[in-house]
Write an enzyme that holds these catalytic residues in place. Structure first.
Site, PDB file in Angstrom:
ATOM      1  CG  HIS A   1      -1.926   1.059   1.270  1.00  0.00           C
ATOM      2  ND1 HIS A   1      -3.121   1.047   0.900  1.00  0.00           N
ATOM      3  CD2 HIS A   1      -1.564   2.326   1.770  1.00  0.00           C
ATOM      4  CE1 HIS A   1      -3.767   2.412   1.101  1.00  0.00           C
ATOM      5  NE2 HIS A   1      -2.830   2.924   1.690  1.00  0.00           N
ATOM      6  CD  GLU A   2       1.510   3.393   3.656  1.00  0.00           C
ATOM      7  OE1 GLU A   2       1.633   4.403   3.042  1.00  0.00           O
ATOM      8  OE2 GLU A   2       0.441   3.245   4.160  1.00  0.00           O
TER       9      GLU A   2
ATOM     10  CG  HIS B   1       0.492   6.433  -0.523  1.00  0.00           C
ATOM     11  ND1 HIS B   1      -0.677   7.169  -1.024  1.00  0.00           N
ATOM     12  CD2 HIS B   1      -0.090   5.470   0.554  1.00  0.00           C
ATOM     13  CE1 HIS B   1      -1.804   6.784  -0.386  1.00  0.00           C
ATOM     14  NE2 HIS B   1      -1.623   6.042   0.538  1.00  0.00           N
TER      15      HIS B   1
END
Length: 494
Positions: free
Chosen positions: A259-260, A263
């Site tokens: 997920h990160e 980003h």
């Protein structure tokens, strides 16, 4: 050089220094969450307040207004730069400098107080600080809103152009289909195995790094650290990620990392010509979340990719009780009404966001007192998820956002899911052999498509326009809900 060209050049030179200082302030925040000694909290609050004072003074410098009045855009990029600068200038001037500094100081301190309260399951230890954060955020919201709605003014910081009414209408359309799907799943006789066993910290972190590499994370411009609440920080040539480890639940670490990485890859994928300019950051948190969520879910939890990931886990952890790739795919996507938003399955995730959206709107309006927040949270959670909250760390203390003053942020998670659903539909149409690549642990064809369609543009276009251009259609929740129903109907044989 004409006066118009001189004004634009002077404005951009000034803005470049402001953007650089903002990156320094962001690095202070990253250090606070990862490496800062606990005893430095009060001093760090003063440092953050000092940085915010400098940034606020620069962002409201009267010369910006003079340059904006004279500067003319020579092309699409310059027009977008001026649009962002003008918007930031107009918004920042509405906030008194002392309020901006006090918010920076209090929220810096609040993060440490929240972390301690969460670790000790003591809501009472956090309530006085949260009360002060909300008091300051209400003042900020009123200043930003002028004659408009205060919550909309806060939401606009994270998703320009969105309103709470448009978000609420989207949630009203989503909720019935999500609830119907959840009820069908929980009533199904098919129940995937729950992962069990012990998965050592070092083994998890080694595989987390392998996953980050598989998704194209540039280790020359990034790093991976541990934090209480996983996050991504930075942009340009320095985009860092964090994760967390639970030795009984490696998925927490692995999917937080993916997920990160989504980003960070967005920030690292922005056109290098936009470095240290307003276009050099993700255009909104909704678009940002579209990248992290499609990396994590539509790609990272796909049957093809989890098949490869199963082999990686066997290599590192040996026999962990899930013997084949199909069973592992079902286990990764197991649906259960858990407490924690960041660990929620794809069916429940948006229901977590809807609850927070309603609670924080009530807090900002003053309809919900901070002292009543825990009871309101627990009542709403039982109504929405059918189980009682067992401890504060699994309830209102689980998220870092409110201690940071990030009111208006939560709905962008669901917007990100909606945008990810649209992007996934377009990606599948453009890359029909996607699963062949993912089955080998190769995400490049997907991540390069996302870099070309979304990431490289940075702030060039408005948020919804970024997604429309990438997909070829106006975004809505339909593709996400269709994807969820198709995926979980197959897994649970509905």
């Amino acid at each position: 050089m004409t006066a118009n060209n001189t004004a634009y050049a002077d404005l951009m030179a000034f803005q470049r220094q402001t953007e650089a200082l903002a990156q320094v302030a962001g690095r202070l925040g990253w250090d606070q969450e990862t490496m800062m000694p606990r005893g430095a909290a009060e001093q760090r609050g003063e440092e953050m307040a000092a940085m915010e004072g400098i940034l606020h003074a620069r962002r409201t410098d009267p010369r910006i207004g003079e340059w904006l009045a004279l500067a003319k855009a020579a092309d699409e990029v310059a027009a977008a730069q001026l649009r962002h600068i003008r918007r930031a200038y107009d918004r920042t001037r509405r906030i008194p400098a002392d309020l901006a500094q006090e918010l920076a100081r209090v929220t810096s301190l609040a993060q440490g107080i929240w972390a301690e309260a969460r670790a000790n399951d003591r809501v009472a230890d956090f309530l006085p600080t949260l009360t002060e954060v909300i008091r300051l955020k209400r003042h900020e919201a009123v200043a930003l809103a002028e004659d408009g709605d205060p919550y909309d003014a806060l939401l606009d910081d994270y998703e320009p152009g969105a309103t709470q009414d448009s978000i609420a209408e989207m949630f009203d359309r989503m909720r019935p289909r999500l609830v119907k799907l959840r009820e069908a799943i929980l009533a199904s006789s098919v129940q995937p195995a729950k992962l069990s066993g012990h998965f050592g910290t070092e083994g998890q972190l080694r595989l987390a790094r392998r996953l980050a590499t598989a998704f194209g994370y540039d280790w020359n411009r990034g790093r991976l650290d541990l934090a209480v609440h996983p996050f991504s920080s930075g942009s340009g040539n320095d985009a860092r990620i964090t994760t967390r480890v639970m030795e009984t639940d490696p998925f927490n670490c692995f999917y937080s990392t993916i997920h990160e990485v989504g980003h960070a890859c967005y920030e690292l994928g922005i056109d290098g010509d936009y470095l240290l300019t307003p276009l050099g950051n993700g255009v909104s948190m909704g678009v940002h979340e579209s990248q992290s969520r499609i990396y994590e879910n539509q790609i990272g939890r796909s049957r093809a990719f989890t098949g490869w990931m199963h082999g990686e886990m066997v290599d590192r952890f040996g026999d962990f009780g899930v013997t084949d790739a199909d069973a592992f795919y079902a286990t990764v996507n197991r649906v259960q009404p858990g407490y924690i938003r960041t660990e929620a399955d794809e069916v429940h995730y948006n229901l977590h966001v809807m609850m927070r959206f309603d609670l924080e709107r009530a807090l900002i309006r003053g309809d919900l007192a901070v002292r009543d927040l825990e009871a309101a949270w627990n009542d709403r959670f039982r109504a929405d998820f059918g189980v009682a909250v067992d401890r504060p760390a699994h309830g209102m203390l689980q998220d870092v956002h409110w201690s940071c003053g990030l009111f208006g942020y939560f709905p962008t998670y669901s917007l990100g899911n909606v945008y990810a659903g649209c992007l996934h539909k377009a990606l599948r149409a453009d890359v029909p052999d996607l699963d062949d690549h993912l089955g080998r642990g190769e995400t490049q064809v997907a991540t390069e498509w996302l870099r070309d369609r979304v990431q490289r543009h940075g702030g060039l276009y408005e948020p919804r326009e970024v997604i429309r251009r990438a997909c070829g259609f106006v975004p809505d929740e339909g593709p996400l809900l269709d994807y969820l129903e198709g995926k979980f109907t197959e897994i649970y044989r509905l």
